[in-house]
Design a protein around this motif. Structure first.
Motif, PDB file in Angstrom:
ATOM      1  N   GLU A  74      34.224  11.324  99.393  1.00 63.14           N
ATOM      2  CA  GLU A  74      33.279  11.739 100.443  1.00 63.14           C
ATOM      3  C   GLU A  74      33.987  12.617 101.472  1.00 63.14           C
ATOM      4  N   LYS A  75      35.154  12.186 101.890  1.00 63.38           N
ATOM      5  CA  LYS A  75      35.928  12.944 102.887  1.00 63.38           C
ATOM      6  C   LYS A  75      36.265  14.355 102.380  1.00 63.38           C
ATOM      7  N   ALA A  76      36.511  14.464 101.070  1.00 60.20           N
ATOM      8  CA  ALA A  76      36.813  15.763 100.467  1.00 60.20           C
ATOM      9  C   ALA A  76      35.558  16.604 100.243  1.00 60.20           C
ATOM     10  N   GLY A  77      34.381  16.012 100.514  1.00 57.74           N
ATOM     11  CA  GLY A  77      33.133  16.754 100.350  1.00 57.74           C
ATOM     12  C   GLY A  77      32.669  16.868  98.910  1.00 57.74           C
ATOM     13  N   LEU A  78      33.138  15.963  98.048  1.00 59.38           N
ATOM     14  CA  LEU A  78      32.795  16.023  96.627  1.00 59.38           C
ATOM     15  C   LEU A  78      31.653  15.082  96.257  1.00 59.38           C
ATOM     16  N   VAL A  79      31.435  14.061  97.096  1.00 55.58           N
ATOM     17  CA  VAL A  79      30.419  13.036  96.827  1.00 55.58           C
ATOM     18  C   VAL A  79      29.653  12.774  98.113  1.00 55.58           C
ATOM     19  N   GLU A  80      28.371  12.451  97.960  1.00 55.23           N
ATOM     20  CA  GLU A  80      27.555  12.056  99.116  1.00 55.23           C
ATOM     21  C   GLU A  80      26.721  10.840  98.746  1.00 55.23           C
ATOM     22  N   ARG A  81      26.354  10.077  99.769  1.00 56.28           N
ATOM     23  CA  ARG A  81      25.490   8.912  99.572  1.00 56.28           C
ATOM     24  C   ARG A  81      24.066   9.308  99.931  1.00 56.28           C
ATOM     25  N   ARG A  82      23.140   8.886  99.089  1.00 58.97           N
ATOM     26  CA  ARG A  82      21.717   9.109  99.354  1.00 58.97           C
ATOM     27  C   ARG A  82      20.986   7.785  99.208  1.00 58.97           C
ATOM     28  N   LEU A  83      19.945   7.617  99.994  1.00 59.17           N
ATOM     29  CA  LEU A  83      19.132   6.416  99.853  1.00 59.17           C
ATOM     30  C   LEU A  83      18.422   6.443  98.504  1.00 59.17           C
ATOM     31  N   ASP A  84      18.380   5.298  97.862  1.00 52.16           N
ATOM     32  CA  ASP A  84      17.642   5.165  96.607  1.00 52.16           C
ATOM     33  C   ASP A  84      16.162   5.290  96.935  1.00 52.16           C
ATOM     34  N   PRO A  85      15.435   6.215  96.304  1.00 46.74           N
ATOM     35  CA  PRO A  85      14.014   6.410  96.631  1.00 46.74           C
ATOM     36  C   PRO A  85      13.150   5.175  96.350  1.00 46.74           C
ATOM     37  N   THR A  86      13.603   4.322  95.429  1.00 43.23           N
ATOM     38  CA  THR A  86      12.805   3.137  95.104  1.00 43.23           C
ATOM     39  C   THR A  86      13.207   1.907  95.912  1.00 43.23           C
ATOM     40  N   ASP A  87      14.402   1.930  96.530  1.00 44.44           N
ATOM     41  CA  ASP A  87      14.879   0.803  97.328  1.00 44.44           C
ATOM     42  C   ASP A  87      15.759   1.337  98.455  1.00 44.44           C
ATOM     43  N   HIS A  88      15.189   1.490  99.628  1.00 47.46           N
ATOM     44  CA  HIS A  88      15.894   2.106 100.761  1.00 47.46           C
ATOM     45  C   HIS A  88      17.036   1.255 101.300  1.00 47.46           C
ATOM     46  N   ARG A  89      17.261   0.084 100.737  1.00 44.19           N
ATOM     47  CA  ARG A  89      18.420  -0.725 101.137  1.00 44.19           C
ATOM     48  C   ARG A  89      19.671  -0.304 100.371  1.00 44.19           C
ATOM     49  N   VAL A  90      19.494   0.487  99.326  1.00 42.84           N
ATOM     50  CA  VAL A  90      20.576   0.837  98.413  1.00 42.84           C
ATOM     51  C   VAL A  90      20.959   2.302  98.574  1.00 42.84           C
ATOM     52  N   HIS A  91      22.272   2.568  98.581  1.00 41.38           N
ATOM     53  CA  HIS A  91      22.773   3.937  98.589  1.00 41.38           C
ATOM     54  C   HIS A  91      23.269   4.300  97.192  1.00 41.38           C
ATOM     55  N   VAL A  92      22.904   5.495  96.756  1.00 46.95           N
ATOM     56  CA  VAL A  92      23.324   6.002  95.449  1.00 46.95           C
ATOM     57  C   VAL A  92      24.282   7.160  95.691  1.00 46.95           C
ATOM     58  N   LEU A  93      25.378   7.163  94.958  1.00 44.08           N
ATOM     59  CA  LEU A  93      26.377   8.226  95.066  1.00 44.08           C
ATOM     60  C   LEU A  93      25.993   9.389  94.159  1.00 44.08           C
ATOM     61  N   HIS A  94      26.099  10.593  94.710  1.00 47.92           N
ATOM     62  CA  HIS A  94      25.800  11.811  93.955  1.00 47.92           C
ATOM     63  C   HIS A  94      26.890  12.841  94.226  1.00 47.92           C
ATOM     64  N   LEU A  95      27.104  13.710  93.266  1.00 52.93           N
ATOM     65  CA  LEU A  95      28.014  14.831  93.481  1.00 52.93           C
ATOM     66  C   LEU A  95      27.377  15.815  94.450  1.00 52.93           C
TER      67      LEU A  95
END
Length: 148
Positions: A74-95
């Motif tokens: 994340e610090k290197a700007g390669l990955v970001e966390r997004r809220l799961d559209p079906t469960d806003h309590r969960v974060h999903v990692l994406h490139l």
């Protein structure tokens, strides 16, 4: 039985050498991407994103280890966390876009290196080698599942 033991010893020794070489090669291919980072980014790309807990389970790593690795990505700007559209309590990692670009560069360089190393191998040998690696990794994954 001695031949089997000798073969297993050779396999263990050669796989250790392979792992050491893979780590060293990863460091030369991209200064920001360790072998672990490359592996995690590849998994995220393949899965289209996933939770950090999914990464930990898949690679049988401690959650704190994954957390440190993901934090660095994340610090290197390669990955970001997004809220799961079906469960806003969960974060999903994406490139990120940059993550996709860096992973693409390293993947291309690795593909060239493998093609060069295997240039003298015939089709049947490559197919057998690929089959054996798949079979080994499947068995290793099943063994890890049994431990949990």
């Amino acid at each position: 039985m001695a031949e089997r033991d000798e073969s297993i010893e050779i396999i263990q020794r050669e796989m250790t050498a392979f792992a050491r070489r893979a780590r060293a090669t990863a460091a030369r291919m991209h200064p920001e991407l360790s072998l672990v980072s490359f592996t995690l980014l590849s998994h995220l790309e393949y899965q289209g994103g996933c939770r950090a807990t999914d990464l930990a389970a898949h690679y049988t790593l401690d959650k704190s280890t994954i957390s440190r690795q993901v934090g660095a990505l994340e610090k290197a700007g390669l990955v970001e966390r997004r809220l799961d559209p079906t469960d806003h309590r969960v974060h999903v990692l994406h490139l990120t876009g940059r993550g996709i670009e860096v992973l693409g560069q390293v993947t291309a360089a690795r593909r060239v290196a493998f093609r060069e190393r295997l240039a003298d191998w015939g089709g049947p040998d490559l197919e057998r080698f690929a089959e054996y690696l798949l079979r080994y990794n499947q068995a290793a994954g099943e063994s890890a599942d049994e431990i949990e």
